[in-house]
Design a protein around this motif. Structure first.
Motif, PDB file in Angstrom:
ATOM      1  N   ILE A 197     107.012 -59.149  10.662  1.00 18.93           N
ATOM      2  CA  ILE A 197     105.971 -60.049  10.160  1.00 18.93           C
ATOM      3  C   ILE A 197     106.267 -61.511  10.495  1.00 18.93           C
ATOM      4  O   ILE A 197     105.425 -62.192  11.089  1.00 18.93           O
ATOM      5  N   THR A 221     101.308 -56.693   7.264  1.00 17.78           N
ATOM      6  CA  THR A 221     101.354 -57.398   5.984  1.00 17.78           C
ATOM      7  C   THR A 221     100.691 -56.571   4.893  1.00 17.78           C
ATOM      8  O   THR A 221     101.154 -56.554   3.744  1.00 17.78           O
ATOM      9  N   ALA A 258     108.699 -54.467   8.278  1.00 20.66           N
ATOM     10  CA  ALA A 258     108.320 -55.775   7.730  1.00 20.66           C
ATOM     11  C   ALA A 258     109.061 -56.930   8.391  1.00 20.66           C
ATOM     12  O   ALA A 258     108.590 -58.068   8.348  1.00 20.66           O
ATOM     13  N   LYS A 268     105.706 -56.234   2.186  1.00 18.05           N
ATOM     14  CA  LYS A 268     106.848 -56.897   2.805  1.00 18.05           C
ATOM     15  C   LYS A 268     108.149 -56.121   2.680  1.00 18.05           C
ATOM     16  O   LYS A 268     109.207 -56.604   3.083  1.00 18.05           O
TER      17      LYS A 268
END
Length: 216
Positions: free
Chosen positions: A139, A127, A136, A131
Motif C-alpha cells: 500500500i 486498502t 498490505a 492494512k
C-alpha cells in the motif's frame, strides 16, 4: 507547376519557397511579387520552429514519467509474484482476478497516466482489504508512486496540450503558404504571358504522385 501534396512537411515546403523567393529576387520584373509570398513563408518558418520546440518539450517531459513507470513496473511485478504465492499460482482465483482482471501483461503494457490510474485502482483494492492483510506492505509503495507521478504527469499534460495547439497553428500556416505559393504561379503567368517554361523555372519540381500498384 505541380503543387506539393497537402501532407508535405514544412521543411519541404520551405525549401521550395526559398528557391522561389530567390528566383523572384533575381528578376527585376518579378521582384515585386515577393510580397505575396514572404508573409506566408515567414509564418510557416516560425510555425515550424515552434513545432520542433514543442516536440522537444514533450520528449523532455516524457523522460521523468518513464522513470516512474520503470519503478512502478518493478513494484507491480513483485506484487504479482507475492499474490501468486497466496493463490497457489491460480490465475483464475477471484482474489487474483480482483487485482489483475486482464492479467499482468495488460498492466505492464500501460505507460504514464493510464498506468498510474491502474496502480491507483490496485492500491484502492488493497486498502479495502485492510492494512493487516498479507499484501498490505504494498500500500505505501503504491501510494508513493502516485506522489512521484503527480509532478511529471502534470508537466507532460501541459506540454502535450501546448504541442496540440502548436500543431493547429502549423497546419494553418501550411494551408496559407500553399495558397500563397500557388498564387505566385498565377501572378508570374500574367507577368510573363506565353513564357510557361520560363515561369516554371521559378519553382522547384514537385515529385509526381505515385501511381497505385495494379492489383493482380
Amino acid at each position: 507547376m505541380r503543387l506539393l501534396p497537402a501532407n508535405s512537411g514544412p521543411g519541404r515546403m520551405l525549401r521550395h519557397s526559398r528557391f522561389t523567393r530567390a528566383r523572384l529576387k533575381s528578376n527585376a520584373k518579378a521582384k515585386a511579387l515577393i510580397s505575396y509570398l514572404e508573409p506566408a513563408h515567414l509564418a510557416l518558418k516560425a510555425a515550424q520552429v515552434a513545432a520542433v520546440d514543442a516536440d522537444d518539450a514533450v520528449m523532455d517531459a516524457r523522460a521523468p514519467v518513464t522513470e516512474v513507470d520503470t519503478a512502478a513496473d518493478e513494484v507491480v511485478v513483485a506484487f504479482q509474484l507475492d499474490l501468486l504465492k497466496l493463490t497457489g499460482k491460480n490465475y483464475s482465483d477471484p482474489h487474483y482476478i480482483a487485482y489483475f482482471p486482464k492479467g499482468l501483461g495488460d498492466v505492464r503494457r500501460l505507460h504514464g497516466q493510464p498506468l498510474a490510474a491502474e496502480l491507483s485502482r490496485i492500491e484502492q483494492t488493497l486498502t479495502a482489504q485492510g492494512k493487516t492483510g498479507p499484501l498490505a506492505t504494498y500500500i505505501p509503495k503504491l501510494q508513493q508512486l502516485q506522489k512521484e507521478w503527480q509532478g511529471p504527469l502534470a508537466a507532460l499534460k501541459k506540454v502535450t496540450e501546448s504541442q496540440t495547439q502548436v500543431g493547429i497553428v502549423l497546419d494553418k500556416a501550411k494551408h496559407d503558404w500553399a495558397l500563397a505559393y500557388d498564387a505566385i504561379y498565377g501572378h508570374l503567368r500574367a507577368l510573363f504571358p506565353g513564357k510557361k517554361t520560363f515561369v516554371e523555372s521559378f519553382f522547384l519540381p514537385a515529385d509526381a504522385p505515385k501511381k497505385p500498384k495494379p492489383t493482380v
